[in-house]
Every structure is written in structure tokens, then in C-alpha cells.
Write an enzyme that holds these catalytic residues in place. Structure first.
Site, PDB file in Angstrom:
ATOM      1  N   VAL A 289       0.881  -1.238  -0.058  1.00  0.00           N
ATOM      2  CA  VAL A 289      -0.066  -0.035  -0.095  1.00  0.00           C
ATOM      3  C   VAL A 289       0.857   1.283   0.227  1.00  0.00           C
ATOM      4  O   VAL A 289       2.007   1.177   0.337  1.00  0.00           O
ATOM      5  CB  VAL A 289      -0.916  -0.135   1.346  1.00  0.00           C
ATOM      6  CG1 VAL A 289      -2.286  -1.040   1.096  1.00  0.00           C
ATOM      7  CG2 VAL A 289      -0.275  -0.228   2.366  1.00  0.00           C
ATOM      8  N   THR A 290       0.250   2.519  -0.046  1.00  0.00           N
ATOM      9  CA  THR A 290       1.188   3.554  -0.463  1.00  0.00           C
ATOM     10  C   THR A 290       1.877   3.979   0.497  1.00  0.00           C
ATOM     11  O   THR A 290       3.124   4.311   0.111  1.00  0.00           O
ATOM     12  CB  THR A 290      -0.136   4.804  -0.832  1.00  0.00           C
ATOM     13  OG1 THR A 290      -0.668   4.237  -2.190  1.00  0.00           O
ATOM     14  CG2 THR A 290       0.644   6.167  -1.280  1.00  0.00           C
ATOM     15  N   PHE A 291       1.358   4.364   1.692  1.00  0.00           N
ATOM     16  CA  PHE A 291       2.139   5.076   2.843  1.00  0.00           C
ATOM     17  C   PHE A 291       3.275   4.120   3.067  1.00  0.00           C
ATOM     18  O   PHE A 291       4.681   4.638   3.176  1.00  0.00           O
ATOM     19  CB  PHE A 291       1.379   5.465   3.922  1.00  0.00           C
ATOM     20  CG  PHE A 291       0.931   6.800   3.761  1.00  0.00           C
ATOM     21  CD1 PHE A 291       1.214   7.860   4.779  1.00  0.00           C
ATOM     22  CD2 PHE A 291      -0.008   7.274   2.689  1.00  0.00           C
ATOM     23  CE1 PHE A 291       0.807   9.317   4.452  1.00  0.00           C
ATOM     24  CE2 PHE A 291      -0.342   8.587   2.663  1.00  0.00           C
ATOM     25  CZ  PHE A 291      -0.123   9.620   3.529  1.00  0.00           C
TER      26      PHE A 291
END
Length: 803
Positions: A289-291
């Protein structure tokens, strides 16, 4: 004795000499002047009395004075102690704040002190007046017109002064008025000394503080000036108009899957691959995922090491929840561990410019980038191009007049969220995502064009990365969490689409795991792990208490939802479409989660189109530091520049485009287990027994195979034009509008079967493949002539071969 007797005295000569000391001896008018008459004043008597003192009286007077001074000191001391007690009241010491600044007490205190002193002086004055009056009377009585020896001695010494008989107007040192003045002078001197000392301390303290402030300002200015000077010696290169120190531009394309490069939509990125060095793909970190992944790229640490273990998670020590879209929570530096590349650069004198990178606004280590752009969802792609080129157009070290805050950064990082955003909204195989990919590629072309116009192509390093891939969702690939577990026992749920579970009662952990593991046996679409027991080691997802103790990880393309988020039963009944249409966060090694890494520039002195081994994104941090000449902090990465290519990219070695998971007609079921049940594949060789058919006029149907392959307009596989069965791939993007229909699942199944056919065909020689294709077409023609169900038989044969 009469005065006439003085002439007949034997000691006449002596007396004559002695008489010279008397007023009458040297002045005929002395007797009249000093005779006692009614006109004589008290001052005249005092003068005579003062001259009538002898040495004995002086010694006595001295003793008296000493005693009186001692008594005066004692009285003053006692009086002050009494006043101090009265001032304190309840015996508690109350400091006088005026003493801090050396000020004298208020007028009320002066009145009390002066009044007590006046009383003492008046009392002493009365006593002295009485004593002196008696003494004056005695001396005057014994003096014979001033001829008494004691009086003569005192007169010679000048002990008495005008007006001393009454003590009212005397200016002697031992007078009452002088005593009072003397005491006041002593008190004033002491107070003055105290005030002077405090004033001295206060003034010098102010001077010291001011000097310290000046030193601090000078140090700060010098530090800022030094911050523009890297700690390591760097070579400057001229582009013809300015001098450039080693400079690197890092661009992150959020959600850009590796196989997007194979869709014929990215001419600039494909050219960039041929110009630089890259692996076939880059592995993200788990969870994908992004973070967590952007901060892994920034620090070189696994999520379990830097602490950002998801887009949302619960911290049991802080008793707080991190949520990435809430700036009040997510931008607190307490969440962010490790040292990101912008902090490493700033600490070593290299200026950095960060454009919307996730985590850059969190004040990590309280070290800010020199230039920081906060996240703005409305920022256009052209705006990003202009901002990046603006950073490069700032003055550098060649401009001695430039202010430090206006100088060019050496490390520039920009974040581009558009592909990820549209991938979630429309899906990774949609028409909309194709347009977005094209626009992002155009943005990169403008950046490279700007570098070329500034003669920076061979001066500035450019690194393009992504954080993860994307998988298509479907309502038939949803799992209802309430069907798996009793959610009333769960206190916190972390992550998404995978779920980390924290039970309310820690004793329920094992029973919850056993329940989930039992259901996973009948539903192969999710896995269940205990963080401290059986979590896969390759995930590197165990060494942080922020990681929930129990995890449900769905297979790629599947999603777990709660009733509150989405009712699977209701969605199937109403034929709803599940949103988001695209998801990520799955196993980081799955082909649909693959990211990209492409680099070019003087820090990457490799042959054009160089290929390196696949690596994980923990390696990017070291490369960034090496590219601008700074020393990286300890991290989980091992690669350092220069990289070691394993050869050149070859079109025939391009990985196949991964397909989305199959869509089943029922939620929670996988169609995959049905496929091994087809045993007809061994019968396929019997099909060549149809050579008698060629005599039929069916051979003209052979050209239909290419026409079938040319039907779709989407060029999904430009690098492998010989794989004709790939032509069915684009049909997936046109089908998701009705995902609940059984035909949708059949279509996806056919696509997967076609790909399997490709793999099987690749294992045979060309002649055999052509013969099977030919016999298949002849068979279809034969069935048409004979009137049998050619379509059904053809699909059955194709499925049998693929299985």
C-alpha cells in the site's frame, strides 16, 4: 582674688606669661568683651564651657561616646528586627520583589524607620542637654575669668564651639543631629551598596544575554550558509549557463503497475528504459500500500522497521490510531521512524526539494526539506512539470550573491498520484486508466524535454519508480468478515483490503485463529496468520507491536469487507458494482503488485538499455544517497552504486502481462479448483484423424484466425505480436460493468484459458502448433457441414487442451 595682687606675686613673671593666654592678657578690651554681663549669650557661655574641658574629661567623654554608639547600634538592630517581625506577620519570610532591582522600600517603610530614629535622637538629646547644662554650670563656677587650667586647656584645644551649651545648634561630630545624620548616611551607604551590587549583576546579566543572542544569531546564519556547502567535496559541472553539483530527480508514479509499460501507451517511458538501467520489475514491500512503501523508498527500511505498517493501524503503546488521510494524526512525527532521504541530505549540507511526497510534511526528526510543497489533490500534471523545472532553474553555487534560501536543490522528489487514483476509481483495465497512463507519460516527456532544453540530460540523474501495482476487484471476489469471525470479539481492525485483528480479550486470540484457519480450509481465497507464529518471513512483518497479532490476508483480487462497508448478499441480489474497482495491498511478490524502477544519468554509468536483477524497494534509498554524494544511514538495503547489469533488455524476454483472478458466479468461491477436474486433455491427439475433411470447401476459413485476432482495437501486447490468443485480453476491460452475470465469469475464464493455450503452444514446435490449429479449424468446418454444435465443441476442446 583681687587683680591688684598679681603685681606683688613672686611668680609675677610666670603669671605674666600665662596671662598672655587669657583674653585679658593680649587685649585691653578682652575683659570687657568676655566679662559676664546681661548681654552675654548662651553661645558665649558654651564657648567658655567648651574651653573648660581637660584630658580626663575627654577620656571620659570618649568612653561615653563609645558606649552611646554601641547602645545606638544595639537599639537600631533591635528596632530593625522588630520591624522585620512585624512585616513578616505570620513568621513566613516574604521576599521583597523591589530588592531584585535594587530599589529602596516604599515611603511607608521609610516613615516607620525615620520615626523610630527620631524618637531615639530626641531622647538622647534631652539626656545630653541635661548633662551638658550641669557640666557648664560646674565649669563656669570654677573658672576665674577663664584662668582655670582645665578651661584654658579646653580653650586651647578648641573643644567647645558656638552654641554648644544648649546642644541645639552645635555642629560637633558628637551632636545629636550629626548622630542622626551619621546613622542615616550609614544606612544609605549600605542600601546604596546593595543597590549598586544588584544593579551591577542585572546590567551584566543583560549584557551576557544579549551577547549570547548575538552569538546564536551568528551561529544560525553561519549554519545556514554552511548548509549550502555539502560536507563532501563535489564536482561541479557546467551546462553552459550555470554550475551544477550532483543533482537527482526522483519521480514516483503511484499505482503504476510494471506491465503498464507493455500496453503501447508509454513511448516516453519505454524510450527511457532503452536509455537507462532497470530491472524487469521492482518488488514493493509488504503490505503493498502507498504510505508504507513510499516511506520504505525514502528510508531503505522495511515497514516493520520504520513503523508505518499500513495506511491505518493502531498503536497499543500510544493508544492512538494512525490514519493516512487525517493530517492531524498522520503528520505527527511520533509515528515516523528512521531517517528519510531529505533529512539525510539536509544534515549533510545538501539542499532538498520535496513535492507532495507522502510523509514529507510530518516534520520527521524535526528536519525539514529546504523546499516543501504540501499535498494538493487538485495539482495538475502540467503544474508538476512547471514546479520541477522551477527547482532546476534556481541559482546554484556559481551565484555568490544568491541567498541560501533561493539556491538550487540537489535532491528533488515529486509524487504523482493520478494512476493510482484512477486505478481505484475505474480499475486497472479500464479505458479511463489507459488515458491516465498516456497523460502521465506525456508529463514525463515534458520533463525530459525541459532537461534537454537546459542541456541537463547528461548532468541531472532521473529516477522513476512506483510503489505497487493494482488488481481488478469484483463483487464475486468479496468475503464478508462477519461470515468468518465473531466481530464482537474484535476491538480494532487494521489495514485494508487485508485485515489485522486485535481481540478485546487477548485470551481469545488462539481460538479466533483456529476458527479462521478452519474456514480457510474450505475457502482457499484467503490466508490467516499469527504475527508471532506463522507470518511468512519474506513479508518482514513481525517486529513491531503496531502490527496486529492476527491477520486475514485475501488472495490477490479478493477483498474482505464488513457489513457496514458493503453487504455482499445485498450487492448480489441488486446486481451492484463494488467500489473501488481496483485494489492493492496483497502479497508483494504477486505479478499484479509489481512496481517499476528506471534510472538514467551520470550516477548510473551503465550501457543503454541495461538490465539488472529484480530487487525490492528497500534498495532505492542507498542509490539516492550515492547519486548526490551523501552517506546513507543504516538501513535494510544492500545495493550501492554503481549497479551491476546482467545484460541488456531483450523484447523476447519481456514478462507476460498478468491477468486478474477469475470471476466466479458465487461470492466466496474460487473457480480455480474446478479446472483440474477436466480429464479430457489426453484425448486431444485423436483430433488429427480428420484429414479427410480438407476435400471440403472449408479451407478458405483459415484466414479467419488473423481476422479474429485483429478484432480488438487495444494494443495490449506490442512486444509479442505472434501471440494471437492475446487478442481476447481487452475484452476484460469492457465486461466489468456487469460483474455479477455468469457470462462475465465465463469470459474471464476463456481469457485465462487462452493464455494457458499460449503457454502450451510455446512448448511445442511451430509445425505441431500449426497442425493443431489447422485441424481445429477443419473440425469446426466439418461440424458446420454436419450440423453439430460447433461452438460448444470448440470451447470444450480448447478448455481440455489448456487444462
Amino acid at each position: 582674688m583681687p587683680l591688684q595682687s598679681l603685681d606683688t606675686n613672686p611668680l609675677n613673671g610666670v603669671r605674666d606669661n600665662a596671662s598672655l593666654l587669657s583674653p585679658m592678657g593680649y587685649d585691653d578690651d578682652a575683659a570687657s568683651l568676655h566679662s559676664r554681663s546681661d548681654q552675654d549669650t548662651d553661645s558665649d557661655d558654651d564657648q567658655l564651657v567648651s574651653r573648660a574641658r581637660n584630658s580626663r574629661e575627654l577620656r571620659a567623654h570618649d568612653r561615653i561616646m563609645l558606649m552611646e554608639e554601641e547602645e545606638m547600634d544595639r537599639l537600631v538592630t533591635d528596632t530593625r528586627k522588630k520591624q522585620e517581625k512585624e512585616r513578616r506577620g505570620s513568621q513566613l519570610a516574604v521576599p521583597n520583589p523591589l530588592k531584585i532591582f535594587g530599589r529602596r522600600p516604599g515611603s511607608s517603610q521609610n516613615v516607620d524607620f525615620n520615626s523610630s530614629t527620631e524618637d531615639l535622637v530626641l531622647e538622647k538629646r534631652t539626656v545630653r542637654r541635661t548633662r551638658r547644662q550641669k557640666k557648664r554650670e560646674r565649669l563656669v563656677e570654677n573658672a576665674q575669668h577663664g584662668e582655670d587650667g582645665e578651661l584654658m586647656y579646653e580653650m586651647e584645644e578648641g573643644g567647645m564651639k558656638e552654641g554648644s551649651s544648649t546642644g541645639e545648634s552645635s555642629e560637633r561630630d558628637d551632636s545629636d543631629e550629626m548622630d542622626r545624620l551619621h546613622l542615616n548616611m550609614i544606612a544609605d551607604a549600605k542600601a546604596q551598596r546593595r543597590r549598586s551590587w544588584r544593579r551591577w549583576v542585572f546590567i551584566h546579566t543583560l549584557i551576557a544575554i544579549g551577547f549570547a543572542i548575538l552569538i546564536l544569531i551568528a551561529w544560525k546564519l553561519s549554519k545556514n550558509r554552511k548548509s549550502a556547502q555539502p560536507k563532501h567535496k563535489q564536482t561541479l559541472v557546467s551546462n553552459g549557463t550555470a554550475l551544477f553539483a550532483p543533482t537527482t530527480l526522483l519521480i514516483s508514479l503511484d499505482g503504476f503497475r510494471a506491465d503498464f509499460l507493455q500496453r503501447g501507451l508509454t513511448p516516453r517511458l519505454n524510450a527511457f528504459v532503452k536509455e537507462g538501467v532497470s530491472p524487469k520489475w521492482m518488488r514493493p514491500s509488504f503490505p503493498s500500500v502507498t504510505f508504507p512503501n513510499h516511506y520504505t523508498i525514502a528510508t531503505g527500511l522495511y515497514p516493520e522497521s520504520h513503523g508505518i505498517v499500513g495506511n491505518s493501524f493502531w498503536d497499543p503503546e500510544l493508544q492512538e490510531e494512525f490514519y493516512y488521510t487525517d493530517p492531524d494524526r498522520s503528520l505527527d512525527p511520533k509515528w515516523w521512524g528512521g531517517e528519510p532521504f531529505w533529512a539525510t541530505a539536509e544534515n549533510q549540507g545538501v539542499r532538498s526539494a520535496i513535492h507532495m511526497w507522502p510523509g514529507s510534511e510530518a516534520h520527521v526528526l524535526h528536519t525539514e526539506p529546504s523546499l516543501l510543497d504540501e499535498f494538493n489533490r487538485k495539482e495538475t500534471l502540467d503544474g508538476k512539470v512547471a514546479r520541477i523545472l522551477e527547482f532546476l532553474d534556481m541559482p546554484g553555487m556559481e551565484d555568490k550573491t544568491a541567498d541560501v534560501s533561493d539556491m538550487r536543490p540537489q535532491l528533488i522528489a515529486a509524487y504523482v498520484p493520478h494512476v493510482d487514483s484512477d486505478g481505484h476509481k475505474y480499475g486497472p483495465n479500464s479505458t479511463e486508466i489507459r488515458e491516465t497512463i498516456t497523460k502521465v507519460d506525456t508529463m514525463l516527456d515534458k520533463i525530459f524535454g525541459g532537461l534537454e532544453e537546459r542541456n541537463l540530460t547528461n548532468i541531472v540523474n532521473v529516477v522513476v519508480v512506483s510503489d505497487h501495482g493494482m488488481a481488478t476487484t469484483d463483487i464475486t471476489r468479496l468475503i464478508q468478515l462477519e461470515d468468518l469471525i465473531d466481530v464482537s470479539k474484535i476491538e480494532h481492525i487494521d489495514g485494508w483490503p487485508l485485515y489485522g485483528l486485535r481481540p478485546k480479550n487477548p485470551e481469545d486470540l488462539q481460538s479466533l485463529y483456529d476458527e479462521l484457519a478452519e474456514k480457510a480450509k474450505s475457502n482457499p481465497n484467503f490466508d490467516v496468520y499469527l504475527r508471532d507464529v506463522n507470518m511468512p518471513e519474506r513479508y518482514h512483518f513481525t517486529k513491531d507491536k503496531r502490527i496486529a497479532p492476527l491477520w486475514v490476508v485475501p488472495k490477490t483480487g479478493w477483498a474482505i469487507v464488513t457489513e457496514k462497508e458493503f453487504s455482499v448478499k445485498e450487492g448480489l441480489e441488486k446486481n451492484l458494482v463494488y467500489h473501488p474497482r481496483g485494489l492493492h495491498g496483497y502479497d508483494h511478490e504477486h505479478p499484479l503488485m509489481r512496481a517499476i524502477f528506471i534510472a538514467r544519468g551520470p550516477a548510473f554509468p551503465h550501457p543503454a538499455n541495461s538490465q539488472i536483477d529484480v530487487f525490492q524497494n528497500i534498495e532505492v534509498y542507498n542509490m539516492l544517497c550515492d547519486s548526490v554524494g551523501i552517506e546513507p544511514q543504516p538501513n535494510n538495503g544492500t545495493l550501492r552504486l554503481p549497479l551491476k547489469p546482467i545484460g541488456l533488455h531483450k523484447p523476447e524476454e519481456t514478462p507476460e502481462e498478468p491477468t486478474d483472478p477469475e470471476t466466479s458466479g458465487k461470492p466466496g468461491e474460487s473457480k480455480a479448483p474446478e479446472r483440474p477436474a477436466v480429464p479430457e486433455k489426453p484425448t486431444a491427439p485423436t483430433r488429427p484423424t480428420l484429414p479427410v475433411v480438407p476435400s471440403q470447401p472449408a479451407r478458405p476459413t483459415v484466414p479467419e484466425k488473423p481476422s479474429k485476432a485483429a478484432k480488438p482495437t487495444e494494443p495490449t501486447e506490442p512486444t509479442e505480436p505472434t501471440k494471437l490468443t492475446k487478442s481476447t485480453e481487452p475484452s476484460k476491460s469492457s465486461e466489468p460493468t456487469n460483474p455479477a452475470k455468469p457470462s462475465s465469469g465465463s469470459k474471464d475464464s476463456e481469457d485465462d484459458d487462452d493464455e494457458d493455450d499460449d503457454e502450451d503452444d510455446g512448448d511445442d514446435d511451430d509445425d505441431k502448433s500449426f497442425w493443431e490449429w489447422l485441424t481445429d479449424k477443419v473440425g469446426k468446418t466439418w461440424h458446420k457441414i454436419t450440423g453439430s454444435d460447433a461452438k460448444s465443441d470448440s470451447k470444450s476442446d480448447s478448455k481440455s487442451e489448456s487444462d
